[in-house]
Design a protein around this motif. Structure first.
Motif, PDB file in Angstrom:
ATOM      1  N   TYR A  68       0.810  -1.211   0.000  1.00 39.83           N
ATOM      2  CA  TYR A  68       0.000   0.000   0.000  1.00 39.83           C
ATOM      3  C   TYR A  68       0.843   1.260   0.000  1.00 39.83           C
ATOM      4  CZ  TYR A  68      -3.710  -3.280   0.984  1.00 39.83           C
ATOM      5  OH  TYR A  68      -4.577  -4.317   0.916  1.00 39.83           O
ATOM      6  N   ILE A  69       2.072   1.178   0.490  1.00 44.10           N
ATOM      7  CA  ILE A  69       2.899   2.385   0.498  1.00 44.10           C
ATOM      8  C   ILE A  69       3.808   2.403  -0.731  1.00 44.10           C
ATOM      9  CG2 ILE A  69       4.608   3.730   1.782  1.00 44.10           C
ATOM     10  CD1 ILE A  69       2.040   3.608   3.273  1.00 44.10           C
ATOM     11  N   PHE A  70       4.553   1.293  -0.917  1.00 43.54           N
ATOM     12  CA  PHE A  70       5.463   1.263  -2.056  1.00 43.54           C
ATOM     13  C   PHE A  70       4.761   0.810  -3.336  1.00 43.54           C
ATOM     14  CE2 PHE A  70       8.161   0.992   1.672  1.00 43.54           C
ATOM     15  CZ  PHE A  70       9.086   1.984   1.401  1.00 43.54           C
ATOM     16  N   ARG A  71       3.504   0.444  -3.217  1.00 44.22           N
ATOM     17  CA  ARG A  71       2.638   0.102  -4.359  1.00 44.22           C
ATOM     18  C   ARG A  71       3.242  -0.979  -5.256  1.00 44.22           C
ATOM     19  NH1 ARG A  71      -0.881   5.151  -4.923  1.00 44.22           N
ATOM     20  NH2 ARG A  71      -0.636   5.857  -2.823  1.00 44.22           N
ATOM     21  N   LEU A 161      -5.426   3.632   3.804  1.00 39.24           N
ATOM     22  CA  LEU A 161      -4.099   4.219   3.845  1.00 39.24           C
ATOM     23  C   LEU A 161      -3.729   4.718   5.244  1.00 39.24           C
ATOM     24  CD1 LEU A 161      -1.670   4.600   2.078  1.00 39.24           C
ATOM     25  CD2 LEU A 161      -2.440   6.939   1.642  1.00 39.24           C
ATOM     26  N   ILE A 165      -0.714   3.187   7.572  1.00 42.10           N
ATOM     27  CA  ILE A 165       0.372   4.008   8.112  1.00 42.10           C
ATOM     28  C   ILE A 165       0.417   3.884   9.635  1.00 42.10           C
ATOM     29  CG2 ILE A 165       1.164   6.385   8.424  1.00 42.10           C
ATOM     30  CD1 ILE A 165       0.278   6.946   5.598  1.00 42.10           C
ATOM     31  N   ALA A 166      -0.757   3.958  10.265  1.00 42.43           N
ATOM     32  CA  ALA A 166      -0.783   3.792  11.725  1.00 42.43           C
ATOM     33  C   ALA A 166      -0.216   2.427  12.109  1.00 42.43           C
ATOM     34  CB  ALA A 166      -2.213   3.934  12.247  1.00 42.43           C
ATOM     35  N   ILE A 168       1.948   0.582  10.520  1.00 43.56           N
ATOM     36  CA  ILE A 168       3.409   0.527  10.346  1.00 43.56           C
ATOM     37  C   ILE A 168       4.102   1.248  11.504  1.00 43.56           C
ATOM     38  CG2 ILE A 168       5.323   1.241   8.886  1.00 43.56           C
ATOM     39  CD1 ILE A 168       3.382   0.920   6.506  1.00 43.56           C
ATOM     40  N   SER A 169       3.596   2.427  11.850  1.00 47.81           N
ATOM     41  CA  SER A 169       4.231   3.174  12.937  1.00 47.81           C
ATOM     42  C   SER A 169       4.150   2.405  14.241  1.00 47.81           C
ATOM     43  CB  SER A 169       3.557   4.531  13.102  1.00 47.81           C
ATOM     44  OG  SER A 169       3.685   5.254  11.911  1.00 47.81           O
TER      45      SER A 169
ATOM     46  N   ALA B 226       5.357   7.631  10.664  1.00 49.97           N
ATOM     47  CA  ALA B 226       4.091   7.932  10.007  1.00 49.97           C
ATOM     48  C   ALA B 226       4.298   8.957   8.897  1.00 49.97           C
ATOM     49  CB  ALA B 226       3.083   8.452  11.032  1.00 49.97           C
ATOM     50  N   MET B 229       6.161   7.428   5.914  1.00 52.35           N
ATOM     51  CA  MET B 229       5.299   6.540   5.130  1.00 52.35           C
ATOM     52  C   MET B 229       4.302   7.344   4.312  1.00 52.35           C
ATOM     53  SD  MET B 229       6.047   3.444   5.274  1.00 52.35           S
ATOM     54  CE  MET B 229       7.728   3.241   5.751  1.00 52.35           C
ATOM     55  N   ALA B 230       3.704   8.360   4.962  1.00 51.77           N
ATOM     56  CA  ALA B 230       2.739   9.180   4.240  1.00 51.77           C
ATOM     57  C   ALA B 230       3.426   9.871   3.063  1.00 51.77           C
ATOM     58  CB  ALA B 230       2.125  10.212   5.191  1.00 51.77           C
ATOM     59  N   ILE B 232       6.222   8.961   1.433  1.00 50.98           N
ATOM     60  CA  ILE B 232       6.560   8.009   0.378  1.00 50.98           C
ATOM     61  C   ILE B 232       5.315   7.653  -0.423  1.00 50.98           C
ATOM     62  CG2 ILE B 232       7.354   5.667  -0.094  1.00 50.98           C
ATOM     63  CD1 ILE B 232       9.197   5.908   2.248  1.00 50.98           C
ATOM     64  N   SER B 233       4.250   7.402   0.325  1.00 52.34           N
ATOM     65  CA  SER B 233       3.011   7.002  -0.337  1.00 52.34           C
ATOM     66  C   SER B 233       2.555   8.105  -1.301  1.00 52.34           C
ATOM     67  CB  SER B 233       1.952   6.738   0.731  1.00 52.34           C
ATOM     68  OG  SER B 233       0.692   6.694   0.160  1.00 52.34           O
TER      69      SER B 233
END
Ligand code: SF4
Ligand code: SF4
Ligand code: SF4
Lengths: 639, 256
Positions: A68-71, A161, A165-166, A168-169, B226, B229-230, B232-233
Motif C-alpha cells: 500500500y505504500i510502495f505500491r 491508507l 500508516i498507523a 506501520i508506525s 508515520a 510513510m505518508a 513516500i506514499s
C-alpha cells in the motif's frame, strides 16, 4: 484433503492438552505449572509466546508497507494472508500473556494507570492499538461475505491508507520496544547481546523475519492445500530479505565493535556458542543462500532458508528474553512440559483460526476447496436401515472433538497431584531403613539426611493401626510422607504446636468444646484451661514457658526466649552471671573479640536490658560445661 | 529522606530482624520451596541473613534505591517511591507481569508462586510504621544496633565516621552510597559485599536512565515513521498518476 484433516486433528489434540494444563494453571498458580522461580521470573511464555509471537507477526506490517505504500502490486495476492497472520499472531500474544500474568484480570490496568517510563507500558499500548488497527485492516475480508456490512466495509477500505500508516508506525514502536524492555537489565543480559541500540536491532531483524515468515506461510499453505506456490513472489521477498539480513549482520557486528565487546567472542563460554549458532541461523547462512538466484527461485531452497531464518530470529528473541541472562539463576531453567503445552496450544488455536478464515473467506486469491463443503459432504444413508452414515463434515467434526477430549483427558492424567498440591514443597526423599527401625531421610530437603526414628514415631503417634495416616496421606495422590516440618512446624518458623484439631478430633483426644472452654465465654486461648491442668507433667514448676496463644516459637526465637529465660534463672541460682550472655552459645562469633567500639555499644545496650558478652571465650567454656542442664527443661508428651 | 545503615561487623547473625519483619508484616510461616533462592529471601521472608566465610553476617533486604529500577519498569505504577524513601507496592494495581523482578539490579522482589492470586513481595521499609512515626521493625529489634534507621545524610556521615575512626576495621567503601544513583539501605563491612550483585560492580548510572533515551524517542519514532510513510506514499502515488497519463513511460517502472 487428508493433509488438512490430519493437521487439524493434531492441532485440536494440542488444544485439548492445553485446556487441561490451562485449567491447572488457573487453579493452582504459576508455581505448580511452570518451572519459573524467584531467580528466573520470565520463561518460555514470555520468550516464545510474547517475544517471538510479536516477531512472527512482523509479516503484516512489512507487506502492507510493500503493497500500500510502495505500491508493489505484484505482492497484492499475499497481503491479506499476511495481515490475517499478524492479527492472529497478536491475538495469540495477548492470550499467551493472560497465562503468564499472575493477575491476568488486571491486564486492563494499563489503560488507566500510566507509567510512561516503562517500556512494558509502551509494549502493552502498542499491542492494544495495533490489534485494533489489524482488526480494522482485516475486517473488510470477512465482511465481503455479508452484504449487510457493505457500508462498513467501504468505509474501512477508504480508511485503508491511514490505517496502514498507523499500523506501520505502531509496529515500528512495538518491534523495537521489545528490545527496549531489556535495556534496564545491563547487569543481566550478556554483553554479546546487551546494547543501547537493542531497539534498532530488534526492528531490523523484525523486517527480515516478516519477509521470511510470509515466505514460510506461503510454502506451508500451498503444501497443505496442494496449491501451486507463488514462487516468483516468494523469490522477490527473498531478494529483499537478503539485503535486510546483511544490514542486520552489519549492525550487530559494528555495534559489538563500537562497544568494545568483540573480545567476548574469544571467551569460549557457552554463550559464545549460542551467539554463533544464532548468527548463523538467523542471518549469515540465510543471507548467503538467498544471494544464490537458484536457491531463491527453487521451492526446495526456500523450504530450507525460510524456516532457518525464522528459527534463528526466534532464537535471538529467546536468547535476549532470558536464555543468556547472566547470574540470574543458580540452577538452569528448562521449561516444564506444562509450559510447552500451553505455548503449543496457543499456537494451535491461532493456526486453526487461520485455516478457518482461509477456508471460509477470500484470504487468498484462489480460495482453497473447503473440504467440508465439498459435494461429497452430503449426508449419506444406508439404504437398508435408513441410518445415517454421517457426512464427511460430521465425521471430521466428531474426530476433532474426540481428539480434543482425549488429549484433555491425557493432559489431566499427566498432571500429577503431587506437583499441583505440594505448593512447591517436595516430599522428603526417603532411603531404605538402615539399622532396624531407623530411616535415613532428608526431612528438611536441604541435602542433609538425618536418622529418623520411625518405630519411635509409630509408637508415639498411637501404634501400628492408627498412626500411619498421620504422615502418609493416602488421600493426596503420590504423596509419600509429610515433611518433618508439617508436625515440627517450628523447625522453620512460628507455628501452631498446640494442635487444637488433634485435641478436638475424634481420632485424637476427642474432647468436647466445654472440656476446655468455659461454656459462657468466647472460645479463645484465654478462656481455655491451662495446658498444665491436664498435662500435669508437661511444664515443670518454675519453667519459663508461657502459653500466650497457639503459636509455638520458631527455632531462633525459641532459642532466644526459652533458653535465655532459663539461663537467666540459672544464672542467679548457680551464681554464674555470664550464663545468659550471647557468647555462652554463640561462641564462635566476632563479638567475643575485645573491641572498644563494641564495648561502648554493649554498655548502652545493657542499660536497655539487652544482654551482651564482655568476657572472652575460655571464660565461657567452663561455665557452659558446668551449668548447662543435661536434659531438656520441657518435655512434651502425648496425653 | 530515611535510610537504614547496616554494619556487618556488628551483626551477630541472630536473625531477630527476620522474625521481627515476619511479625510486623504478618507473613506466613516459611518452608523451603522449589522456587526459592539460596539467599533466604522469599515471598515470606522479606529480609534474610546471608552467612559468609568469617563468619560475616549480611542482612539482605530491598535497597530502596533512590531511583528504583522496579518502579521505573512497572507498567502500571504499582511500585512507587515515597518521599520518605521507601519503595512501596500497591497490589491492587499490579497485574503480575514480574517485569520488576527482571529489572531490579539487586534481584530483590519475590513472588507468590504457590498461589492462584499471587502478588509481588518485598521489603517496604515498614512504610505503615514510618507513617506512624515508628522505625522499621527490623532496626528496632536489632540487639547490637548492627542495623540502624535514620536520615540518609546523617547515616552516611555516621558510616564515614566509623570508617574514618576505626582504621583497618572496615573496607573503605559504603555499599549503596552512589551505585545505581544511590540506595537508602546501605552497608559498611570488613568483607567484600559485591556478592550481593553476584560479583558485578554496579555503575553509578541510575537504572531508569538506561531506558530513558529509548522511551524519549517513542513519539519521534511514531510520528517520524508515520510522516515518512505518508510522504513516500504520496510521492509514489503521484509518480504513478503521472505515468498513467503518459503510458509510454510505463516500462521504466518495472525495475525495483
Ligand atoms: S533494590 Fe530492587 S526492588 Fe528494591 S527499590 Fe531497588 S530496584 Fe526496587
Ligand atoms: S509484577 Fe506488578 S509490580 Fe511488578 S512490574 Fe508487573 S505490574 Fe508492576
Ligand atoms: S524495613 Fe520492615 S519490611 Fe523491610 S526488612 Fe525491615 S521489618 Fe521487613
Amino acid at each position: 484433503m487428508n493433509r488438512v484433516r490430519n493437521f487439524k486433528l493434531f492441532l485440536w489434540a494440542l488444544l485439548g492438552l492445553g485446556a487441561a494444563v490451562g485449567t491447572a494453571r488457573f487453579m493452582f498458580g504459576l508455581g505448580a505449572t511452570t518451572n519459573l522461580s524467584d531467580a528466573v521470573p520470565w520463561g518460555l511464555w514470555i520468550g516464545f509466546d510474547v517475544m517471538s509471537g510479536v516477531a512472527l507477526a512482523a509479516g503484516g506490517f512489512v507487506l502492507t508497507a510493500t503493497v500500500y505504500i510502495f505500491r508493489l502490486e505484484r505482492f497484492h495476492g499475499i497481503v491479506r494472508a499476511a495481515v490475517l497472520t499478524a492479527f492472529l499472531g497478536y491475538v495469540a500474544v495477548a492470550v499467551g500473556l493472560l497465562f503468564d500474568l499472575g493477575l491476568p484480570w488486571n491486564i486492563w490496568h494499563m489503560i488507566i494507570f500510566w507509567n510512561p517510563h516503562s517500556p512494558l507500558f509502551e509494549v502493552g499500548w502498542c499491542v492494544m492499538l495495533y490489534l485494533t488497527v489489524l482488526l480494522l485492516e482485516f475486517f473488510p475480508v470477512p465482511a465481503e461475505s455479508f452484504s449487510g456490512l457493505a457500508k462498513v466495509r467501504n468505509f474501512l477500505v477508504k480508511l485503508r491508507l491511514p490505517l496502514v500508516i498507523a499500523g506501520i508506525s505502531l509496529s515500528t514502536l512495538h518491534q523495537s520496544s521489545l528490545g527496549s524492555l531489556f535495556l534496564i537489565m545491563p547487569y543481566h543480559v550478556h554483553p554479546l547481546w546487551y546494547s543501547p541500540i537493542l531497539p534498532v536491532i530488534f526492528f531490523l531483524s523484525a523486517i527480515a523475519l516478516g519477509l521470511m515468515m510470509v515466505t514460510f506461510e506461503g510454502l506451508i499453505s500451498s503444501y497443505l492445500y496442494r496449491r501451486a506456490p507463488e514462487t516468483d513472489i516468494l523469490a522477490k521477498l527473498g531478494a529483499a530479505a537478503r539485503w535486510v539480513l546483511l544490514l542486520y549482520l552489519g549492525v550487530r557486528f559494528t555495534d559489538l565493535a563500537a562497544r568494545g565487546q568483540l573480545g567476548h567472542l574469544a571467551d569460549g563460554g557457552w554463550q559464545v556458542t549460542l551467539f554463533w549458532m544464532e548468527i548463523a541461523l538467523s542471518a549469515a547462512i540465510p543471507a548467503a543462500l538467498l544471494f544464490i538466484p537458484r536457491v531463491r527461485h527453487s521451492l526446495a531452497g526456500l523450504w530450507i532458508v525460510a524456516p532457518m531464518a525464522v528459527t534463528g530470529i526466534v532464537f535471538n528473541r529467546i536468547n535476549v528474553g532470558g536464555l543468556v541472562h547472566q547470574q540470574r539463576g543458580e540452577t538452569l531453567y528448562l521449561p516444564a512440559w506444562t509450559e510447552i503445552a500451553i505455548s503449543a496450544a496457543v499456537v494451535a488455536a491461532a493456526a486453526l483460526a487461520f485455516l478457518y478464515f482461509v477456508e471460509k473467506f477470500h484470504v487468498w486469491e484462489r480460495r482453497p476447496q473447503d473440504p467440508e463443503a465439498a459435494p461429497a459432504a452430503l449426508p449419506r444413508f444406508d439404504v437398508a436401515s435408513f441410518a445415517s452414515l454421517g457426512s464427511p463434515l460430521v465425521r471430521s467434526r466428531t474426530l476433532y472433538s474426540l481428539a480434543f477430549v482425549f488429549a484433555a483427558a491425557f493432559g489431566f492424567s499427566l498432571l500429577s497431584g503431587e506437583a499441583l498440591s505440594s505448593r512447591g514443597v517436595d516430599p522428603a526423599p526417603v532411603e531404605e531403613a538402615r539399622g532396624g527401625d531407623t530411616l535415613w531421610i532428608d526431612g528438611n530437603l536441604d541435602g542433609f539426611g538425618t536418622a529418623f526414628a520411625h518405630r519411635r514415631h509409630v509408637e508415639r503417634l498411637g501404634g501400628d493401626s492408627t498412626s500411619c495416616a498421620l504422615c502418609h496421606h493416602l488421600n493426596v495422590p503420590r504423596d509419600r510422607q509429610s515433611g518433618c516440618y508439617s508436625c515440627h512446624r517450628d523447625m522453620y518458623s512460628v507455628s501452631d504446636a498446640f494442635g487444637h484439631d488433634r485435641h478436638a478430633s475424634p481420632a485424637g483426644a476427642a474432647l468436647g468444646c466445654f472440656d476446655c472452654h468455659a461454656p459462657d465465654a468466647v472460645k479463645s486461648a484465654q478462656s481455655a484451661k491451662e495446658c498444665a491442668d491436664c498435662h500435669k507433667d508437661l511444664i515443670p514448676a518454675g519453667a519459663v514457658i508461657e502459653v500466650e496463644d497457639y503459636q509455638a516459637a520458631g527455632y531462633t526465637e525459641a532459642m532466644h526466649q526459652v533458653c535465655l529465660g532459663c539461663h537467666q534463672q540459672q544464672a542467679e541460682a548457680v551464681e554464674k552471671p555470664d550464663l545468659p550472655r550471647c557468647g555462652t552459645c554463640h561462641r564462635e562469633h566476632k563479638l567475643l573479640v575485645d573491641d572498644p567500639l563494641l564495648a561502648q555499644r554493649y554498655q548502652r545496650l545493657e542499660s536497655r536490658g539487652v544482654i551482651v558478652p564482655e568476657v572472652l571465650e575460655e571464660h565461657f567454656q567452663g561455665i557452659r560445661l558446668a551449668a548447662l542442664p543435661q536434659e531438656p527443661v520441657t518435655q512434651i508428651d502425648e496425653p | 529522606m530515611k535510610a537504614i545503615l547496616t554494619d556487618t561487623t556488628l551483626c551477630i547473625g541472630c536473625r531477630d530482624c527476620v522474625v521481627a519483619c515476619r511479625k510486623a508484616n504478618a507473613l506466613e510461616p516459611e518452608v523451603p520451596r522449589r522456587w526459592e533462592t539460596r539467599d533466604g529471601l522469599s515471598a515470606r521472608n522479606w529480609t534474610s541473613i546471608v552467612e559468609r566465610p568469617g563468619p560475616v553476617y549480611v542482612r539482605k533486604q530491598c535497597r530502596h534505591c533512590l531511583e528504583p529500577a522496579c518502579a521505573s519498569a512497572c507498567p502500571v505504577g504499582a511500585l512507587r517511591r515515597t518521599p520518605e524513601g521507601a519503595v512501596v507496592y500497591d497490589g491492587s494495581k499490579c497485574m503480575g507481569c514480574r517485569y520488576c523482578m527482571m529489572a531490579c539490579p539487586y534481584g530483590i522482589p519475590r513472588y507468590d508462586w504457590d498461589l492462584a492470586v499471587p502478588y509481588v513481595r518485598k521489603c517496604i521499609l515498614c512504610y505503615d510504621r514510618l507513617k506512624e512515626g515508628k522505625q522499621p521493625a527490623c532496626t528496632e529489634i536489632c540487639p547490637t544496633e548492627a542495623t540502624i534507621f535514620g536520615d540518609r545524610e546523617a547515616l552516611l556521615q555516621e558510616a564515614r565516621r566509623r570508617i574514618r575512626e576505626n582504621p583497618g576495621r572496615y573496607a573503605d567503601k559504603i555499599w549503596g552510597e552512589t551505585e545505581v544513583g544511590g540506595t537508602s539501605v546501605f552497608y559498611i563491612s570488613d568483607a567484600d559485599l559485591s556478592f550481593l550483585t553476584r560479583g558485578r560492580e554496579l555503575a553509578q548510572t541510575p537504572m531508569p536512565a538506561h531506558t530513558a533515551s529509548a522511551m524519549h524517542a517513542v513519539p519521534f519514532a511514531f510520528f517520524g515513521m508515520a510522516a515518512t510513510m505518508a510522504g513516500i506514499s504520496w510521492i509514489i502515488g503521484r509518480r504513478m498518476d503521472l505515468q498513467q497519463k503518459s503510458p509510454e513511460d510505463k516500462k521504466d517502472d518495472d525495475h525495483e
